[in-house]
Design a protein around this motif. Structure first.
Motif, PDB file in Angstrom:
ATOM      1  N   LEU A 250       0.702  -1.263  -0.055  1.00  0.00           N
ATOM      2  CA  LEU A 250      -0.024   0.056   0.073  1.00  0.00           C
ATOM      3  C   LEU A 250       0.922   1.163   0.162  1.00  0.00           C
ATOM      4  O   LEU A 250       0.412   2.231  -0.345  1.00  0.00           O
ATOM      5  N   GLY A 251       2.041   1.127   0.366  1.00  0.00           N
ATOM      6  CA  GLY A 251       2.902   2.289   0.363  1.00  0.00           C
ATOM      7  C   GLY A 251       3.540   2.673  -0.964  1.00  0.00           C
ATOM      8  O   GLY A 251       3.879   3.655  -1.040  1.00  0.00           O
ATOM      9  N   THR A 252       3.084   1.755  -1.937  1.00  0.00           N
ATOM     10  CA  THR A 252       3.688   2.133  -3.230  1.00  0.00           C
ATOM     11  C   THR A 252       2.446   3.065  -4.047  1.00  0.00           C
ATOM     12  O   THR A 252       2.711   3.447  -5.295  1.00  0.00           O
ATOM     13  N   LEU A 253       1.122   3.224  -3.412  1.00  0.00           N
ATOM     14  CA  LEU A 253       0.175   4.029  -3.891  1.00  0.00           C
ATOM     15  C   LEU A 253       0.843   5.477  -3.996  1.00  0.00           C
ATOM     16  O   LEU A 253       1.630   5.702  -3.173  1.00  0.00           O
ATOM     17  N   PRO A 254       0.310   6.159  -5.010  1.00  0.00           N
ATOM     18  CA  PRO A 254       0.911   7.554  -4.959  1.00  0.00           C
ATOM     19  C   PRO A 254       0.332   8.411  -3.916  1.00  0.00           C
ATOM     20  O   PRO A 254      -0.661   8.190  -3.322  1.00  0.00           O
ATOM     21  N   PRO A 255       1.258   9.222  -3.390  1.00  0.00           N
ATOM     22  CA  PRO A 255       1.154   9.955  -2.236  1.00  0.00           C
ATOM     23  C   PRO A 255      -0.299  10.974  -2.532  1.00  0.00           C
ATOM     24  O   PRO A 255      -0.474  11.531  -3.677  1.00  0.00           O
ATOM     25  N   GLY A 256      -0.834  11.338  -1.361  1.00  0.00           N
ATOM     26  CA  GLY A 256      -1.874  12.384  -1.517  1.00  0.00           C
ATOM     27  C   GLY A 256      -3.127  11.757  -1.629  1.00  0.00           C
ATOM     28  O   GLY A 256      -4.292  12.394  -1.521  1.00  0.00           O
ATOM     29  N   LEU A 257      -3.500  10.251  -1.576  1.00  0.00           N
ATOM     30  CA  LEU A 257      -4.639   9.691  -1.661  1.00  0.00           C
ATOM     31  C   LEU A 257      -5.193   9.438  -0.319  1.00  0.00           C
ATOM     32  O   LEU A 257      -4.483   9.481   0.681  1.00  0.00           O
ATOM     33  N   PRO A 258      -6.580   9.430  -0.120  1.00  0.00           N
ATOM     34  CA  PRO A 258      -7.027   9.279   1.117  1.00  0.00           C
ATOM     35  C   PRO A 258      -6.652   7.934   1.713  1.00  0.00           C
ATOM     36  O   PRO A 258      -6.140   6.872   0.965  1.00  0.00           O
ATOM     37  N   ARG A 259      -6.681   7.647   3.013  1.00  0.00           N
ATOM     38  CA  ARG A 259      -6.068   6.486   3.815  1.00  0.00           C
ATOM     39  C   ARG A 259      -6.817   5.338   3.364  1.00  0.00           C
ATOM     40  O   ARG A 259      -8.113   5.208   3.238  1.00  0.00           O
ATOM     41  N   CYS A 260      -6.120   4.284   3.404  1.00  0.00           N
ATOM     42  CA  CYS A 260      -6.854   2.962   2.987  1.00  0.00           C
ATOM     43  C   CYS A 260      -6.903   2.068   3.959  1.00  0.00           C
ATOM     44  O   CYS A 260      -5.797   1.641   4.647  1.00  0.00           O
TER      45      CYS A 260
END
Length: 899
Positions: A250-260
């Protein structure tokens, strides 16, 4: 537990059935066509097969036929699930191969489950019973493990309904934006996702075609849509990716997205193509995604893949269709050229024999080598007569040498010439043609022939001439119409203005033409109009113009030196029209009325002259018809005054300019007031007092008599009731009602409304009508009078003896009273005829048990004479002039009139 095989070439259909049946204990297999299904059946021996019919490689019908041919597999139960054929055809096909159950696409989920249970011989309860051992059993090749049943059927039904609705809507989308929007809406509901995103690729499976999201900003995903980080990394996976909170990926998701809280991602692909990726996110506070959600996501991805593939195929089909159209056009042109070269004789026969255009072929030296039948029909020359000759034999002589030089220059420079040409037939008749000549050259560019195609324009030119004629002439009489007459009148005025001469415009009306139409029919009326046109044309001079302006109106325009010339021509027209006509074996006589205006005395423009003649014609018709009248200035003044009166009369009711005056009807012996007549008066704020003799005919002519008449009845009832409520004597009020009101058929309704609104008893209202009411639609009038009598309203016949008096009317219509007109009362003491008429009227009324009122009594001698002959109720200026309501109220208080 049973093994069920699902066979369908569309992954979305298979995914739908797999999702539906996945919540049972059954083991599920799937195949994309009949051939693959047959192999799977032989290997797995399923108890039930659900198959589509129309599929590639091997369709469902052939698949079942082969199944029945194999003894080991013949007893396998089959359900047809198809939307291709009509229901009757599908059932017949099923019976022919031993299939007992047929389901049509789409079917209700419960119907599918019931059909499966029925084929397997299971109850609904047993079908939904969960068995852990089966869920833990190994999955065979081509099978999908059954998902765990949801907590309730309602959730499953809602998801299936959303999935079905999505499939239907995806099938109708033709834009990728609409497709993705529909998918995102449905997927968010089905998987309860807080955020979700979809990425679709171009056909090269590398570039992003469309990226959209819900619950997050899609621009944050775009840089990583195809990379090695999430979500682009989903393109490299083959199965769904299920991540819980805290997972390093999940850390590879683009920054700035809502918490997962949890993430469910998977590629959108089929066996051959990669279409993109999609992923779903739930917030940390929500329940994480599970295996069941993974299966639903797989089903959604499968439907999206099919829909996107279909959308791409639709675009390809559209492009291919356009290309195929171009290729088909090019091929058709090539085929036409090939047929022209290989089958010249056949083509010549077909074209030459069937076309309506004249075709002529010459060699390079312009000698005729062939013509078609249309050429023979149009020119009159047979082919054997013209072959070998030059086309100049058709020259008409209407074109000079430069015309033909330009034609040959066009052929030499452009290879063709088009234009209109006049040619000559064999019989010498000259006719117009639209011709196209083309030069034919071989592959080396050498001139080999000329081909001309011509259309005979004779009929078209004649039609154009006829159309031009009819646009300026009356179709019935063939005389000039209003448009052409106006043009000629303008030209005549201009010429008369130059040389200082006079013009006379005679506007002729055929009197009472409608009677001919009503009695003998419109065909007879048309024949009469044609005869009038012929006679008027004979009377007109060579320089005169006769035109028909409207149905029964003609006009004659003539130059004149003095009034005697005009009178002579008008008399000749009247005498000519009055001569008997023979129409369908009937001798018919009509008359003519003529209005005359003179240029420049009565006007110097066409409109003024026509208006003046029309005014003169109207006065002549009012004076008795069958004559002529010259225009005078006062006629126009009277017309303008009439128009001004009409304008102000329309505003009179709203501006309270109308009022009722009342004239008492008294007993001859003692002067007691026995009744009264309501009389309408108009006091205009601009014109002052207007005589009823002026505005009543105007109201009848314009239709204003209807609202005015309704107002009079209402006001008379209200006023009489007010007097009675004030304690004054109760006497009836008489109201005059126009024949136009009876013709409209509204009198009973108006009276009923007025009585109800005022509260006046019906016996205190009297309706006065004239003999003209009985001259119209007698049955309608009789019905209205009967309705008035049934209410209790009294009826009186006014002005008796002045019109078309008939004893039949008196016996047919139920009347209460006769009124002797003042025309007889005025001379009753001096004219024996008037006295005799009055005495006969009274005797007639007594015989019919009718009351009699004499109106217009102005002298004591008239009063005494009427008393001698038996008339006891009188009305007139001897007793009182019509009084305003205030003065009539005082008279009612006294109760009698003293003379």
């Amino acid at each position: 537990m049973a093994t069920i095989l699902i066979v369908d070439d569309r992954p979305s259909n298979r995914a739908y059935l797999m999702a539906l049946l996945g919540f049972t204990e059954h083991r599920l297999l799937e195949a994309e066509d009949g051939a693959a299904a047959l192999q799977l059946v032989r290997a797995e021996r399923p108890e039930l097969i659900i198959t589509d019919i129309l599929m590639p490689t091997m369709d469902g019908y052939e698949f079942v036929q082969r199944l029945r041919a194999d003894r080991a597999l013949a007893a396998t139960r089959v359900i047809f699930y198809s939307a291709v054929y009509a229901e009757r055809e599908t059932v017949a096909m099923a019976r022919s191969c031993g299939v007992h159950t047929v389901l049509s696409k789409p079917s209700d989920p419960q119907d599918i489950m019931d059909a499966v249970n029925a084929e397997l011989g299971l109850s609904a309860a047993a079908a939904h019973k969960a068995t852990p051992e089966v869920r833990g059993a190994p999955v065979a090749r081509g099978a999908v493990q059954a998902p765990v049943a949801p907590s309730g059927d309602s959730r499953l039904g809602a998801r299936l309904a959303a999935l079905e609705d999505m499939c239907l809507r995806l099938a109708g989308e033709r834009r990728v934006e609409g497709l993705v929007d529909v998918f995102l809406q449905a997927a968010a509901r089905i998987l309860d996702a807080d955020q979700l995103a979809v990425c679709l690729l171009e056909n090269d499976e590398r570039r992003v075609a469309h990226l959209a999201a819900r619950g997050l900003d899609p621009t944050l995903l775009l840089p990583h849509a195809t990379g090695t980080r999430l979500p682009g990394a989903l393109l490299q996976t083959r199965q769904a990716l299920l991540l819980a909170e805290g997972d390093p990926l999940l850390g590879t998701l683009p920054p700035g997205l809502p918490r997962c809280g949890s993430l469910l991602g998977l590629p959108v692909r089929c066996l051959r193509h990669l279409y993109g990726w999609l992923y779903f996110v739930r917030a940390p506070s929500a329940a994480p995604f599970g295996i069941e959600d993974e299966r639903w996501a797989s089903a959604l991805a499968a439907h999206l893949a099919v829909a996107y593939e279909n959308l791409n195929l639709y675009g390809v089909v559209q492009r291919h269709a356009a290309q195929l159209q171009l290729e088909a056009t090019a091929r058709a042109q090539a085929d036409a050229a090939l047929r022209e070269s290989e089958h010249r004789l056949e083509l010549a026969r077909q074209v030459f024999d069937s076309t309506q255009e004249s075709i002529m072929m010459t060699d390079a030296c312009a000698n005729i080598v062939a013509v078609n039948p249309a050429f023979e029909r149009i020119t009159g020359f047979r082919e054997v007569e013209v072959v070998g000759l030059n086309p100049r034999l058709l020259r008409s002589g209407r074109h000079e040498a430069p015309f033909y030089r330009a034609m040959w220059e066009g052929l030499e420079q452009n290879g063709q010439w088009r234009g209109e040409i006049w040619n000559r037939r064999k019989n010498g008749e000259v006719y117009p043609e639209r011709m196209s000549i083309s030069a034919v050259r071989d592959e080396g560019g050498k001139l080999t022939a000329y081909v001309s195609v011509s259309t005979d324009l004779s009929a078209l030119k004649a039609a154009h001439n006829q159309l031009d004629f009819l646009s300026n002439h009356d179709a019935l009489t063939l005389l000039p119409n209003r448009s052409l007459f106006h043009d000629r009148l303008q030209q005549s005025i201009a010429a008369a203005r130059r040389d200082g001469s006079q013009l006379a415009l005679l506007l002729v009306n055929v009197d009472r033409l409608s009677r001919i139409n009503d009695s003998l029919g419109h065909a007879a009326g048309d024949a009469l109009l044609r005869e009038v046109a012929r006679r008027a044309s004979e009377i007109a001079g060579a320089a005169d113009t006769v035109a028909r302006l409207s149905g029964d109106e003609f006009v004659l325009l003539t130059s004149c030196e003095d009034t005697e010339d005009i009178i002579l021509k008008a008399q000749r027209l009247i005498e000519g029209i009055a001569q008997p006509f023979s129409v369908n074996g009937h001798d018919v006589v009509v008359t003519g009325s003529i209005g005359i205006s003179v240029f420049p005395r009565d006007g110097d423009v066409p409109g003024d002259l026509l208006k003046a003649a029309d005014a003169a014609l109207a006065h002549q018709k009012d004076a008795g018809r069958n004559g002529f009248r010259f225009f005078k200035g006062e006629m126009n003044a009277q017309a303008m005054r009439w128009l001004a009166l009409e304008t102000r009369l329309r505003r009179a009711i709203g501006q309270a300019e109308l009022a009722l005056h009342f004239q008492p009807q008294v007993a001859r012996v003692d002067g007691r007031v026995l009744g009264m007549e309501a009389l309408l008066r108009w006091h205009s704020s601009e014109l002052g007092r207007i005589s009823p003799a002026d505005f009543i005919p105007l109201a009848e002519d314009t239709g204003l008599i209807l609202p005015i008449g309704d107002w009079v009845i209402r006001q008379a009832c209200l006023q009489n009731k007010a007097w009675q409520d004030a304690g004054l004597p109760c006497v009836p009020v008489a109201v005059n009602v126009s024949a136009h009101q009876f013709k409209a058929g509204t009198v009973p309704a108006v009276v009923r409304t007025a009585l109800a609104e005022s509260g006046l008893e019906a016996r205190y209202l009297e309706i006065e009508l004239t003999e003209s009411v009985m001259m119209g639609d007698t049955s309608a009038a009789e019905a209205q009078l009967a309705e008035l009598r049934s209410m209790g309203v009294s009826l009186s016949l006014d002005d008796f003896g002045t019109g078309y008096s008939s004893l039949g009317y008196l016996s047919r219509f139920s009347l209460d009273k006769l009124k002797i007109d003042q025309a007889f009362v005025r001379n009753i003491t001096t004219d024996p005829r008037s006295a005799a008429i009055a005495q006969a009227t009274i005797a007639l009324a007594e015989g019919l048990s009718l009351k009699v009122v004499a109106e217009g009594v102005e002298t004591l001698a008239q009063r005494d004479f009427l008393g001698k002959i038996g008339c006891e109720v009188l009305q007139g200026y001897l007793y009182s002039q019509p009084l305003p309501a205030r003065e009539m109220e005082l008279l009612l208080q006294v109760g009698r009139v003293t003379v």
